[in-house]
Scaffold this motif. Structure first.
Motif, PDB file in Angstrom:
ATOM      1  N   VAL A  89       0.833  -1.210   0.000  1.00  0.00           N
ATOM      2  CA  VAL A  89       0.000   0.000   0.000  1.00  0.00           C
ATOM      3  C   VAL A  89       0.866   1.258   0.000  1.00  0.00           C
ATOM      4  O   VAL A  89       0.612   2.208  -0.749  1.00  0.00           O
ATOM      5  CB  VAL A  89      -0.973  -0.015   1.203  1.00  0.00           C
ATOM      6  CG1 VAL A  89      -1.676   1.324   1.365  1.00  0.00           C
ATOM      7  CG2 VAL A  89      -1.994  -1.137   1.047  1.00  0.00           C
ATOM      8  N   ARG A  92       2.502   2.232  -3.305  1.00  0.00           N
ATOM      9  CA  ARG A  92       1.576   2.700  -4.333  1.00  0.00           C
ATOM     10  C   ARG A  92       0.847   3.978  -3.951  1.00  0.00           C
ATOM     11  O   ARG A  92       0.403   4.719  -4.812  1.00  0.00           O
ATOM     12  CB  ARG A  92       0.543   1.607  -4.648  1.00  0.00           C
ATOM     13  CG  ARG A  92       1.085   0.627  -5.658  1.00  0.00           C
ATOM     14  CD  ARG A  92       1.023  -0.782  -5.155  1.00  0.00           C
ATOM     15  NE  ARG A  92       1.534  -1.712  -6.153  1.00  0.00           N
ATOM     16  CZ  ARG A  92       2.743  -2.244  -6.079  1.00  0.00           C
ATOM     17  NH1 ARG A  92       3.556  -1.934  -5.099  1.00  0.00           N
ATOM     18  NH2 ARG A  92       3.159  -3.088  -7.000  1.00  0.00           N
ATOM     19  N   ALA A  93       0.718   4.261  -2.672  1.00  0.00           N
ATOM     20  CA  ALA A  93      -0.109   5.381  -2.232  1.00  0.00           C
ATOM     21  C   ALA A  93       0.677   6.653  -1.901  1.00  0.00           C
ATOM     22  O   ALA A  93       0.117   7.747  -1.983  1.00  0.00           O
ATOM     23  CB  ALA A  93      -0.917   4.963  -1.008  1.00  0.00           C
ATOM     24  N   GLY A 106       0.656   4.439  -7.778  1.00  0.00           N
ATOM     25  CA  GLY A 106      -0.573   4.327  -8.550  1.00  0.00           C
ATOM     26  C   GLY A 106      -0.732   3.008  -9.299  1.00  0.00           C
ATOM     27  O   GLY A 106      -1.749   2.788  -9.946  1.00  0.00           O
ATOM     28  N   TRP A 108      -1.870  -0.071  -8.948  1.00  0.00           N
ATOM     29  CA  TRP A 108      -2.690  -0.941  -8.105  1.00  0.00           C
ATOM     30  C   TRP A 108      -3.091  -2.240  -8.793  1.00  0.00           C
ATOM     31  O   TRP A 108      -3.625  -3.134  -8.159  1.00  0.00           O
ATOM     32  CB  TRP A 108      -3.947  -0.201  -7.656  1.00  0.00           C
ATOM     33  CG  TRP A 108      -3.642   0.954  -6.770  1.00  0.00           C
ATOM     34  CD1 TRP A 108      -3.580   2.264  -7.136  1.00  0.00           C
ATOM     35  CD2 TRP A 108      -3.327   0.914  -5.382  1.00  0.00           C
ATOM     36  NE1 TRP A 108      -3.251   3.041  -6.060  1.00  0.00           N
ATOM     37  CE2 TRP A 108      -3.092   2.243  -4.960  1.00  0.00           C
ATOM     38  CE3 TRP A 108      -3.216  -0.102  -4.450  1.00  0.00           C
ATOM     39  CZ2 TRP A 108      -2.763   2.565  -3.655  1.00  0.00           C
ATOM     40  CZ3 TRP A 108      -2.894   0.217  -3.139  1.00  0.00           C
ATOM     41  CH2 TRP A 108      -2.669   1.540  -2.764  1.00  0.00           C
TER      42      TRP A 108
END
Length: 159
Positions: A89, A92-93, A106, A108
């Motif tokens: 997480v 990607r976040a 981003g 995902w």
């Protein structure tokens, strides 16, 4: 006596099944990270180091689950899964990247990432199940093993 034995057998069977599935899930988690390890070693060495940590921890906890079912081992399995999930997480976040990983922000829909999330969710659910199974039968077996006078003192005293 037989009532107590019949109650403990399903619990032992469920524990063996949960441990077997947990070991397989931990090994799958290690394999997923071994497959995805080579691309991370060059450009993002900190992510690669995290992968090594996940691989070693998953193998160690899997071996511990083979040897014995204990709430600490299940807690460790859940912790490995939660930390791996958290790393996914965060990479990607976090805007600008986490641990130097700018390419995955981003991203995902990574197939290996989704597979890893699925396996990690299974491990967490098994850890919760093992904690639940470990507590529920112990209380009922302990209550049945006590004499009736000690089990329900309010009924043995006159009113």
């Amino acid at each position: 006596m037989f009532a107590r034995l019949s109650q403990s057998q399903p619990t032992e069977g469920a524990d063996v099944i949960a441990r077997a599935i947990g070991v397989l899930a931990l090994m799958a988690l290690a394999v997923i990270h071994v497959v995805d390890l080579p691309p991370t070693l060059g450009p993002t060495p900190l992510v690669g180091l995290g992968y090594f940590g996940i691989i070693v921890a998953a193998l160690a906890v899997g071996l511990a689950l083979i040897a014995r079912s204990h709430w600490l081992v299940w807690a460790a399995a859940g912790a490995v899964a939660v930390m791996a999930m958290g790393g996914y997480v965060l990479t990607r976040a976090v805007p600008g990247g986490f641990l130097g990983d700018h390419a995955d922000v981003g991203n995902w829909r990574c197939p290996l990432g989704i597979t890893a999330l699925s396996v990690e969710t299974l491990i967490i659910l098994l850890a919760v199940l093992a904690a639940w199974l470990g507590r529920a039968p112990a209380a009922s077996v302990a209550a049945e093993s006590r004499p009736a006078a000690r089990r329900a003192p309010e009924y043995s005293q006159p009113r």
